[in-house]
Enzyme design. Structure first.
Site, PDB file in Angstrom:
ATOM      1  N   ARG A  62       0.839  -1.210   0.000  1.00 36.80           N
ATOM      2  CA  ARG A  62       0.000   0.000   0.000  1.00 36.80           C
ATOM      3  C   ARG A  62       0.874   1.260   0.000  1.00 36.80           C
ATOM      4  O   ARG A  62       0.577   2.223  -0.706  1.00 36.80           O
ATOM      5  CB  ARG A  62      -0.897  -0.009   1.232  1.00 36.80           C
ATOM      6  CG  ARG A  62      -1.794  -1.222   1.373  1.00 36.80           C
ATOM      7  CD  ARG A  62      -2.989  -1.144   0.482  1.00 36.80           C
ATOM      8  NE  ARG A  62      -3.839  -0.005   0.817  1.00 36.80           N
ATOM      9  CZ  ARG A  62      -4.773   0.485   0.012  1.00 36.80           C
ATOM     10  NH1 ARG A  62      -4.959  -0.047  -1.182  1.00 36.80           N
ATOM     11  NH2 ARG A  62      -5.510   1.484   0.356  1.00 36.80           N
ATOM     12  N   GLN A  94      -9.950  10.029   7.337  1.00 30.14           N
ATOM     13  CA  GLN A  94      -9.775   8.635   7.741  1.00 30.14           C
ATOM     14  C   GLN A  94      -8.704   7.981   6.867  1.00 30.14           C
ATOM     15  O   GLN A  94      -8.269   6.883   7.138  1.00 30.14           O
ATOM     16  CB  GLN A  94     -11.099   7.880   7.579  1.00 30.14           C
ATOM     17  CG  GLN A  94     -12.229   8.416   8.431  1.00 30.14           C
ATOM     18  CD  GLN A  94     -13.564   7.798   8.038  1.00 30.14           C
ATOM     19  OE1 GLN A  94     -13.931   6.725   8.510  1.00 30.14           O
ATOM     20  NE2 GLN A  94     -14.258   8.442   7.124  1.00 30.14           N
ATOM     21  N   ASN A  95      -8.319   8.692   5.801  1.00 34.73           N
ATOM     22  CA  ASN A  95      -7.373   8.134   4.836  1.00 34.73           C
ATOM     23  C   ASN A  95      -5.947   8.186   5.357  1.00 34.73           C
ATOM     24  O   ASN A  95      -5.583   9.112   6.082  1.00 34.73           O
ATOM     25  CB  ASN A  95      -7.484   8.877   3.501  1.00 34.73           C
ATOM     26  CG  ASN A  95      -8.872   8.753   2.910  1.00 34.73           C
ATOM     27  OD1 ASN A  95      -9.652   7.885   3.314  1.00 34.73           O
ATOM     28  ND2 ASN A  95      -9.196   9.620   1.969  1.00 34.73           N
ATOM     29  N   HIS A 112      -6.666   8.125  11.398  1.00 35.93           N
ATOM     30  CA  HIS A 112      -6.314   6.697  11.302  1.00 35.93           C
ATOM     31  C   HIS A 112      -4.845   6.487  10.962  1.00 35.93           C
ATOM     32  O   HIS A 112      -4.443   5.386  10.583  1.00 35.93           O
ATOM     33  CB  HIS A 112      -7.189   6.004  10.245  1.00 35.93           C
ATOM     34  CG  HIS A 112      -8.622   5.880  10.653  1.00 35.93           C
ATOM     35  ND1 HIS A 112      -9.617   5.556   9.763  1.00 35.93           N
ATOM     36  CD2 HIS A 112      -9.237   6.048  11.851  1.00 35.93           C
ATOM     37  CE1 HIS A 112     -10.786   5.528  10.397  1.00 35.93           C
ATOM     38  NE2 HIS A 112     -10.587   5.817  11.653  1.00 35.93           N
ATOM     39  N   GLY A 178     -17.073  11.002   0.667  1.00 35.43           N
ATOM     40  CA  GLY A 178     -16.485   9.728   0.285  1.00 35.43           C
ATOM     41  C   GLY A 178     -16.268   8.747   1.411  1.00 35.43           C
ATOM     42  O   GLY A 178     -15.225   8.112   1.496  1.00 35.43           O
ATOM     43  N   THR A 179     -17.262   8.625   2.296  1.00 34.95           N
ATOM     44  CA  THR A 179     -17.156   7.622   3.349  1.00 34.95           C
ATOM     45  C   THR A 179     -18.477   6.872   3.502  1.00 34.95           C
ATOM     46  O   THR A 179     -19.547   7.455   3.335  1.00 34.95           O
ATOM     47  CB  THR A 179     -16.698   8.237   4.687  1.00 34.95           C
ATOM     48  OG1 THR A 179     -16.537   7.200   5.656  1.00 34.95           O
ATOM     49  CG2 THR A 179     -17.685   9.278   5.214  1.00 34.95           C
ATOM     50  N   ASN A 204     -21.244  12.100  -1.664  1.00 37.89           N
ATOM     51  CA  ASN A 204     -20.860  10.692  -1.765  1.00 37.89           C
ATOM     52  C   ASN A 204     -21.429  10.082  -3.034  1.00 37.89           C
ATOM     53  O   ASN A 204     -22.424  10.590  -3.578  1.00 37.89           O
ATOM     54  CB  ASN A 204     -21.417   9.949  -0.528  1.00 37.89           C
ATOM     55  CG  ASN A 204     -20.479   8.845  -0.068  1.00 37.89           C
ATOM     56  OD1 ASN A 204     -19.297   9.074   0.128  1.00 37.89           O
ATOM     57  ND2 ASN A 204     -21.014   7.655   0.079  1.00 37.89           N
TER      58      ASN A 204
HETATM   59  N1  APR Z   1     -16.678   9.850  -5.118  1.00 41.34           N
HETATM   60  C1  APR Z   1     -17.408   9.923  -3.962  1.00 41.34           C
HETATM   61  N2  APR Z   1     -17.649   8.850  -3.153  1.00 41.34           N
HETATM   62  C2  APR Z   1     -17.133   7.672  -3.547  1.00 41.34           C
HETATM   63  C3  APR Z   1     -16.374   7.512  -4.745  1.00 41.34           C
HETATM   64  C4  APR Z   1     -16.159   8.679  -5.541  1.00 41.34           C
HETATM   65  N3  APR Z   1     -15.469   8.633  -6.669  1.00 41.34           N
HETATM   66  N4  APR Z   1     -16.010   6.191  -4.861  1.00 41.34           N
HETATM   67  C5  APR Z   1     -16.541   5.558  -3.777  1.00 41.34           C
HETATM   68  N5  APR Z   1     -17.220   6.447  -2.998  1.00 41.34           N
HETATM   69  C6  APR Z   1     -17.910   6.192  -1.731  1.00 41.34           C
HETATM   70  C7  APR Z   1     -18.576   4.826  -1.645  1.00 41.34           C
HETATM   71  O1  APR Z   1     -19.897   4.911  -2.114  1.00 41.34           O
HETATM   72  C8  APR Z   1     -18.525   4.540  -0.151  1.00 41.34           C
HETATM   73  O2  APR Z   1     -19.694   5.058   0.503  1.00 41.34           O
HETATM   74  O3  APR Z   1     -16.925   6.192  -0.718  1.00 41.34           O
HETATM   75  C9  APR Z   1     -17.302   5.317   0.328  1.00 41.34           C
HETATM   76  C10 APR Z   1     -16.075   4.460   0.680  1.00 41.34           C
HETATM   77  O4  APR Z   1     -16.415   3.665   1.775  1.00 41.34           O
HETATM   78  P1  APR Z   1     -15.354   2.639   2.418  1.00 41.34           P
HETATM   79  O5  APR Z   1     -14.721   1.856   1.365  1.00 41.34           O
HETATM   80  O6  APR Z   1     -16.092   1.924   3.491  1.00 41.34           O
HETATM   81  O7  APR Z   1     -14.220   3.574   3.031  1.00 41.34           O
HETATM   82  P2  APR Z   1     -14.267   4.487   4.349  1.00 41.34           P
HETATM   83  O8  APR Z   1     -15.636   4.947   4.666  1.00 41.34           O
HETATM   84  O9  APR Z   1     -13.221   5.513   4.217  1.00 41.34           O
HETATM   85  O10 APR Z   1     -13.814   3.414   5.472  1.00 41.34           O
HETATM   86  C11 APR Z   1     -13.691   3.853   6.804  1.00 41.34           C
HETATM   87  O11 APR Z   1     -12.766   1.761   7.459  1.00 41.34           O
HETATM   88  O12 APR Z   1     -11.504   0.077   6.673  1.00 41.34           O
HETATM   89  C12 APR Z   1     -11.518   1.102   7.570  1.00 41.34           C
HETATM   90  O13 APR Z   1      -9.777   2.386   8.502  1.00 41.34           O
HETATM   91  C13 APR Z   1     -10.430   2.109   7.304  1.00 41.34           C
HETATM   92  O14 APR Z   1     -10.544   4.511   7.210  1.00 41.34           O
HETATM   93  C14 APR Z   1     -11.193   3.328   6.825  1.00 41.34           C
HETATM   94  C15 APR Z   1     -12.544   3.170   7.480  1.00 41.34           C
END
Ligand code: APR
Length: 235
Positions: A62, A94-95, A112, A178-179, A204
């Site tokens: 990564r 969170q990234n 994180h 984007g979460t 999102n």
């Molecule tokens: N633009 C906007 N939103 C997007 C895009 C995009 N191009 N691509 C994906 N998404 C959205 C998806 O619909 C989803 O709701 O981003 C979100 C990503 O969700 P996750 O993959 O669950 O990631 P995240 O919410 O950051 O995860 C939270 O979980 O695994 C742990 O520690 C890790 O920080 C992470 C935490």
């Protein structure tokens, strides 16, 4: 809820979705990281104790990958807002990538952790780190071969929570970008902000698990939604 013309202090929460258009895998959903790897195998302290090589190899991969990626228009738009917004602003991400900073944002908090840091479990020093950890290199501060990725694993406490809650208490607007709203404590911030009277906005690709808590949800790619929202805020 604060009127738009009264918005002064903003907290922005970002997740993997803001980096998706830069070619960095998200965690959940089709082809996400947690489909390719079991969380229990690579993202818990127990996994690290059980099989450090598997975990270190995963994070080496990564760490190498994110250094080949570039910020996208969503990162640049937030960097512009950070530079031009006269009030308080905090980007709580969170990234663990460094794309916010590479786009120029300054007021960023990594709750994180960060891929480009190594954390010594012997002397507790965090060092900037771009290479592998699999070969167990010595800690630059104390020489111990006890470095681990500076990433918050499941079951561990996120960083700088006091600062985050202080910013939530003082914000007039909370924006989530984007979460999926699947992971706490980050997934609970919208509720905290709303109960404290802030305006809440979600940007999102699809509705997140916490969508019901937002005053407004705009659905679409961050690379389009974020620049448009920032242009509105800086009008
Ligand atoms: N633009 C906007 N939103 C997007 C895009 C995009 N191009 N691509 C994906 N998404 C959205 C998806 O619909 C989803 O709701 O981003 C979100 C990503 O969700 P996750 O993959 O669950 O990631 P995240 O919410 O950051 O995860 C939270 O979980 O695994 C742990 O520690 C890790 O920080 C992470 C935490």
């Amino acid at each position: 809820m604060a009127a738009m013309d009264r918005i002064r202090n903003i907290v922005i929460l970002t997740g993997a979705g803001i980096s998706a258009e830069s070619g960095i895998d998200t965690f959940r959903g089709g082809g996400g990281l947690w489909e390719q790897h079991r969380v229990e195998d690579v993202a818990t302290p127990e996994a690290f104790a059980r099989d450090p090589e598997l975990v270190l190899r995963f994070y080496d991969m990564r760490r190498e990958a994110i250094q080949t990626k570039q910020p996208n228009p969503a990162h640049f738009a937030l960097a512009r807002l950070d530079a031009e917004w006269p009030g308080e602003l905090l980007i709580v991400t969170q990234n663990v990538d460094d794309l916010h900073e590479r786009a120029g944002a300054k007021r960023v908090l990594h709750m994180h952790g960060e891929h480009l840091n190594a954390w010594c479990t012997w002397c507790d020093v965090r060092s900037s780190w771009r290479g592998p950890l699999l070969n167990r290199p010595p800690c630059p501060a104390c020489g111990a071969r006890a470095l681990r990725p500076d990433v918050v694993w499941f079951g561990e406490m996120p960083y700088r929570m006091d600062e985050i809650y202080a910013a939530l208490r003082g914000c007039d607007m909370f924006v989530s970008i984007g979460t999926s709203g699947a992971v706490y404590p980050a997934a609970g911030f919208v509720r905290d902000a709303r109960e404290l009277g802030a305006r809440t906005l979600e940007l999102n690709l699809e509705h997140s698990e916490g969508s019901a808590w937002f005053d407004e949800s705009r659905l679409g790619p961050a690379g389009e939604l974020v620049p448009a929202w920032v242009a509105e805020m800086l009008l």
